[in-house]
Design a protein around this motif. Structure first.
Motif, PDB file in Angstrom:
ATOM      1  N   ALA A 158      29.226  33.423  71.762  1.00 57.04           N
ATOM      2  CA  ALA A 158      29.781  32.199  72.342  1.00 57.04           C
ATOM      3  C   ALA A 158      28.994  30.981  71.870  1.00 57.04           C
ATOM      4  N   ALA A 159      27.676  31.090  71.814  1.00 59.08           N
ATOM      5  CA  ALA A 159      26.846  29.986  71.323  1.00 59.08           C
ATOM      6  C   ALA A 159      27.139  29.710  69.847  1.00 59.08           C
ATOM      7  N   SER A 160      27.388  30.755  69.073  1.00 55.26           N
ATOM      8  CA  SER A 160      27.743  30.576  67.661  1.00 55.26           C
ATOM      9  C   SER A 160      29.073  29.840  67.527  1.00 55.26           C
ATOM     10  N   PHE A 161      30.048  30.217  68.359  1.00 57.20           N
ATOM     11  CA  PHE A 161      31.337  29.511  68.361  1.00 57.20           C
ATOM     12  C   PHE A 161      31.126  28.032  68.661  1.00 57.20           C
ATOM     13  N   ALA A 162      30.329  27.747  69.689  1.00 57.05           N
ATOM     14  CA  ALA A 162      30.090  26.360  70.084  1.00 57.05           C
ATOM     15  C   ALA A 162      29.376  25.597  68.970  1.00 57.05           C
ATOM     16  N   GLY A 163      28.373  26.215  68.372  1.00 58.04           N
ATOM     17  CA  GLY A 163      27.653  25.567  67.279  1.00 58.04           C
ATOM     18  C   GLY A 163      28.549  25.264  66.094  1.00 58.04           C
ATOM     19  N   TYR A 164      29.402  26.213  65.748  1.00 58.32           N
ATOM     20  CA  TYR A 164      30.326  26.003  64.635  1.00 58.32           C
ATOM     21  C   TYR A 164      31.304  24.878  64.951  1.00 58.32           C
ATOM     22  N   ALA A 165      31.841  24.869  66.166  1.00 62.27           N
ATOM     23  CA  ALA A 165      32.787  23.819  66.554  1.00 62.27           C
ATOM     24  C   ALA A 165      32.130  22.443  66.516  1.00 62.27           C
ATOM     25  N   PHE A 166      30.896  22.329  67.048  1.00 66.32           N
ATOM     26  CA  PHE A 166      30.195  21.050  67.012  1.00 66.32           C
ATOM     27  C   PHE A 166      29.897  20.627  65.579  1.00 66.32           C
ATOM     28  N   ASP A 167      29.559  21.572  64.711  1.00 63.74           N
ATOM     29  CA  ASP A 167      29.299  21.258  63.313  1.00 63.74           C
ATOM     30  C   ASP A 167      30.555  20.735  62.629  1.00 63.74           C
ATOM     31  N   VAL A 168      31.690  21.374  62.893  1.00 59.07           N
ATOM     32  CA  VAL A 168      32.952  20.920  62.297  1.00 59.07           C
ATOM     33  C   VAL A 168      33.295  19.521  62.781  1.00 59.07           C
ATOM     34  N   VAL A 169      33.144  19.287  64.082  1.00 55.67           N
ATOM     35  CA  VAL A 169      33.466  17.970  64.635  1.00 55.67           C
ATOM     36  C   VAL A 169      32.547  16.896  64.051  1.00 55.67           C
ATOM     37  N   SER A 170      31.277  17.212  63.879  1.00 57.78           N
ATOM     38  CA  SER A 170      30.337  16.206  63.361  1.00 57.78           C
ATOM     39  C   SER A 170      30.592  15.869  61.897  1.00 57.78           C
ATOM     40  N   LYS A 171      31.175  16.801  61.152  1.00 61.79           N
ATOM     41  CA  LYS A 171      31.414  16.570  59.726  1.00 61.79           C
ATOM     42  C   LYS A 171      32.879  16.310  59.405  1.00 61.79           C
ATOM     43  N   ALA A 172      33.729  16.260  60.423  1.00 64.54           N
ATOM     44  CA  ALA A 172      35.167  16.108  60.202  1.00 64.54           C
ATOM     45  C   ALA A 172      35.478  14.723  59.648  1.00 64.54           C
ATOM     46  N   ARG A 173      36.420  14.690  58.715  1.00 60.79           N
ATOM     47  CA  ARG A 173      36.874  13.429  58.142  1.00 60.79           C
ATOM     48  C   ARG A 173      37.990  12.826  58.972  1.00 60.79           C
ATOM     49  N   GLY A 174      38.593  13.649  59.797  1.00 63.73           N
ATOM     50  CA  GLY A 174      39.680  13.179  60.648  1.00 63.73           C
ATOM     51  C   GLY A 174      39.998  14.219  61.697  1.00 63.73           C
TER      52      GLY A 174
ATOM     53  N   THR B  13      42.561  16.126  61.961  1.00 70.45           N
ATOM     54  CA  THR B  13      43.153  17.378  61.468  1.00 70.45           C
ATOM     55  C   THR B  13      42.103  18.388  61.033  1.00 70.45           C
ATOM     56  N   ASP B  14      40.913  17.924  60.667  1.00 68.83           N
ATOM     57  CA  ASP B  14      39.858  18.860  60.267  1.00 68.83           C
ATOM     58  C   ASP B  14      39.394  19.721  61.434  1.00 68.83           C
ATOM     59  N   SER B  15      39.359  19.127  62.619  1.00 69.47           N
ATOM     60  CA  SER B  15      38.866  19.863  63.776  1.00 69.47           C
ATOM     61  C   SER B  15      39.967  20.323  64.713  1.00 69.47           C
ATOM     62  N   MET B  16      41.210  20.005  64.400  1.00 69.58           N
ATOM     63  CA  MET B  16      42.326  20.313  65.289  1.00 69.58           C
ATOM     64  C   MET B  16      42.493  21.810  65.547  1.00 69.58           C
ATOM     65  N   MET B  17      42.215  22.644  64.590  1.00 73.88           N
ATOM     66  CA  MET B  17      42.403  24.087  64.763  1.00 73.88           C
ATOM     67  C   MET B  17      41.107  24.789  65.160  1.00 73.88           C
ATOM     68  N   ILE B  18      39.968  24.249  64.758  1.00 74.43           N
ATOM     69  CA  ILE B  18      38.692  24.916  65.010  1.00 74.43           C
ATOM     70  C   ILE B  18      38.255  24.771  66.468  1.00 74.43           C
ATOM     71  N   VAL B  19      38.317  23.569  67.001  1.00 76.78           N
ATOM     72  CA  VAL B  19      37.813  23.330  68.354  1.00 76.78           C
ATOM     73  C   VAL B  19      38.598  24.123  69.406  1.00 76.78           C
ATOM     74  N   PRO B  20      39.947  24.111  69.390  1.00 78.16           N
ATOM     75  CA  PRO B  20      40.655  24.931  70.387  1.00 78.16           C
ATOM     76  C   PRO B  20      40.379  26.431  70.226  1.00 78.16           C
ATOM     77  N   ALA B  21      40.312  26.911  68.995  1.00 82.88           N
ATOM     78  CA  ALA B  21      40.040  28.336  68.774  1.00 82.88           C
ATOM     79  C   ALA B  21      38.648  28.692  69.279  1.00 82.88           C
ATOM     80  N   ALA B  22      37.674  27.830  69.032  1.00 80.45           N
ATOM     81  CA  ALA B  22      36.316  28.081  69.533  1.00 80.45           C
ATOM     82  C   ALA B  22      36.302  28.058  71.057  1.00 80.45           C
ATOM     83  N   GLY B  23      37.024  27.120  71.652  1.00 81.63           N
ATOM     84  CA  GLY B  23      37.098  27.055  73.111  1.00 81.63           C
ATOM     85  C   GLY B  23      37.712  28.299  73.720  1.00 81.63           C
ATOM     86  N   ILE B  24      38.779  28.793  73.105  1.00 80.85           N
ATOM     87  CA  ILE B  24      39.419  30.020  73.589  1.00 80.85           C
ATOM     88  C   ILE B  24      38.469  31.203  73.441  1.00 80.85           C
ATOM     89  N   GLY B  25      37.780  31.275  72.308  1.00 85.44           N
ATOM     90  CA  GLY B  25      36.824  32.364  72.090  1.00 85.44           C
ATOM     91  C   GLY B  25      35.680  32.336  73.096  1.00 85.44           C
TER      92      GLY B  25
END
Length: 157
Positions: free
Chosen positions: A23-39, A41-53
């Motif tokens: 779960a911590a790995s999911f959260a870390g990956y989601a935060f990393d994607v959000v911090s590096k997202a260009r818009g 759409t970059d985080s639109m699929m990752i953040v909800p999937a990480a939240g569900i996981g």
């Protein structure tokens, strides 16, 4: 003579630590994607999937800790083996699905994978298997290809 009272299971410390680490790995990956997202759409699929996981892992940990004490008998052992076979079958189907996408197309491969997953989980009504697989495949393919403009190999859609 075997005791008739239920015995308390050992606390699942290892499983809990592993689930929380994932779960911590999911959260870390989601935060990393959000911090590096260009818009968005970059985080639109990752953040909800990480939240569900994360939610699923936390729910599993809570359920495992709250599970009533049970005796381990032959029926539970057989049920565990059947569940192991279903899990391995699902993993094999997932591997075949991923390998088949470039050849069969995302739409066809998704439909076949969803139908196979339902069959593995025990659904036997053909109308449910075919209808649910078709509906989900159409919605997912349309979402990725049309709404999100993700270039995916498709055959029919």
């Amino acid at each position: 003579m075997q005791s008739l009272r239920n015995e308390r299971r050992a606390w699942p410390i290892g499983a809990t630590i592993f689930a929380l680490a994932v779960a911590a790995s999911f959260a870390g990956y989601a935060f990393d994607v959000v911090s590096k997202a260009r818009g968005a759409t970059d985080s639109m699929m990752i953040v909800p999937a990480a939240g569900i996981g994360i939610a699923a892992l936390i729910a599993a940990v809570i359920e495992d800790w709250r599970a009533p004490a049970r005796r381990h008998d032959a029926y539970e052992a057989a049920a565990g083996k059947a569940q192991d076979i279903r899990a391995l079958s699902f993993m094999a189907a997932l591997a075949v699905y991923v390998a088949a996408i470039p050849f069969a197309g995302f739409d066809i491969a998704s439909f076949v994978f969803l139908a196979t997953a339902l069959l593995i989980q025990g659904e036997r009504r053909p109308i449910v298997v075919l209808g649910f697989s078709l509906a989900c495949a159409v919605v997912v393919v349309w979402t990725f290809v049309s709404a999100l403009d993700v270039p995916l190999p498709t055959i029919l859609l």
